[in-house]
Design a protein around this motif. Sequence first.
Motif, PDB file in Angstrom:
ATOM      1  N   THR A   1       0.831  -1.201   0.000  1.00  0.00           N
ATOM      2  CA  THR A   1       0.000   0.000   0.000  1.00  0.00           C
ATOM      3  C   THR A   1       0.870   1.256   0.000  1.00  0.00           C
ATOM      4  O   THR A   1       2.068   1.201  -0.311  1.00  0.00           O
ATOM      5  CB  THR A   1      -0.932  -0.024   1.235  1.00  0.00           C
ATOM      6  N   HIS A   2       0.281   2.388   0.355  1.00  0.00           N
ATOM      7  CA  HIS A   2       1.013   3.640   0.527  1.00  0.00           C
ATOM      8  C   HIS A   2       1.304   3.854   2.017  1.00  0.00           C
ATOM      9  O   HIS A   2       0.565   3.377   2.882  1.00  0.00           O
ATOM     10  CB  HIS A   2       0.190   4.827   0.020  1.00  0.00           C
TER      11      HIS A   2
ATOM     12  N   ASN B   1       2.192   6.947   9.160  1.00  0.00           N
ATOM     13  CA  ASN B   1       0.973   6.167   8.999  1.00  0.00           C
ATOM     14  C   ASN B   1       1.025   5.320   7.739  1.00  0.00           C
ATOM     15  O   ASN B   1       1.817   5.595   6.826  1.00  0.00           O
ATOM     16  CB  ASN B   1      -0.274   7.055   8.999  1.00  0.00           C
TER      17      ASN B   1
ATOM     18  N   SER C   1      -1.595   3.334   4.763  1.00  0.00           N
ATOM     19  CA  SER C   1      -2.943   3.507   4.212  1.00  0.00           C
ATOM     20  C   SER C   1      -3.682   2.201   3.976  1.00  0.00           C
ATOM     21  O   SER C   1      -3.104   1.203   3.535  1.00  0.00           O
ATOM     22  CB  SER C   1      -2.872   4.269   2.887  1.00  0.00           C
TER      23      SER C   1
ATOM     24  N   SER D   1      -9.091   4.450   5.101  1.00  0.00           N
ATOM     25  CA  SER D   1      -8.513   5.189   6.233  1.00  0.00           C
ATOM     26  C   SER D   1      -7.040   4.823   6.376  1.00  0.00           C
ATOM     27  O   SER D   1      -6.489   4.083   5.551  1.00  0.00           O
ATOM     28  CB  SER D   1      -9.274   4.860   7.525  1.00  0.00           C
ATOM     29  N   THR D   2      -6.414   5.328   7.416  1.00  0.00           N
ATOM     30  CA  THR D   2      -5.005   5.030   7.670  1.00  0.00           C
ATOM     31  C   THR D   2      -4.831   4.468   9.077  1.00  0.00           C
ATOM     32  O   THR D   2      -5.672   4.671   9.954  1.00  0.00           O
ATOM     33  CB  THR D   2      -4.133   6.294   7.526  1.00  0.00           C
TER      34      THR D   2
END
Length: 289
Positions: A153-154, A165, A167, A171-172
């Motif tokens: 993911t990011h 955080n 992602s 949401s995160t």
Amino acid sequence: YFNDAAFINSDITSYTNDAFSIYKLLNFEAVDTKSKVIIIPDGMINFIPFEALLSSKTSSPSFAKMPFVINNQTLSYNSSLEFYLNSKSKRIEDKILGVFPVFKNSGRELLYTIDEAKGIEKHIQGEFLLHEQATKENFLKQINDYSILHLSTHATSGDFINPANISFSKSTLSLDELYTIDINPNLVVLSACETGVGKLFKGEMPLSIARGFQYAGAENILFSQWQINDLSTSTLMTSFYSYYSEGKSAMFANRQSKIDYLNNSKISNAKKSPYYWSAFIFYGDSQEL
């Protein structure tokens, strides 16, 4: 050199000179006869990809022919000697919980993350949360039911106001939230950008997403040190799990996947720059199945 993919390729000679100079400066040749090396870094040394240092001078423009440390040594890292020596977790049967939000039809779409999921699924059985199913709620609900946690993911390293955080589809999950979670997996793989980057404190690894997972109970973590390329990451991760699924340790699989990448004749020399393959480092022990 690792802020942009073009920096190394635009001046290979400068990179090779500096990579050898840092190797000498840090006296890494003192352990050049050791096949396995545990590195416990502090401060800015946390961000040096030791595998991409050069053990001798070279004038070759071919990355595959360069004397990278990774060609002769298997490296792993840890945040302290005490943490490493007290590692007592036993590797149980491999079963993966994979998170792949993809972010399709958005400016954040990860084009090759589905290829990464398909490649991993060939080697490890488990649950793969794709697209809208890749929520933080679904992940946390199942987090203790699997021995491997894989997040493709990011992620962001945070700033003075916002914590690091990672992602999910809607949401995160922040570093602060990880401090409230209790887990004990065989392995956590953070296939996302800058998951090892965060605010530095002396005697600690950076306050990053990776550090959060370690605090939560993960003793073995594979994570990135800079902005990663999702195509090369997909290739590396598929190769990594091909070895890990055979019972090899994560530190062995991490090294071998990178060597395979460098030796892959289908990959151009420019894409064999250390920027593309050396971002992922492994914190943990030589746990085998």
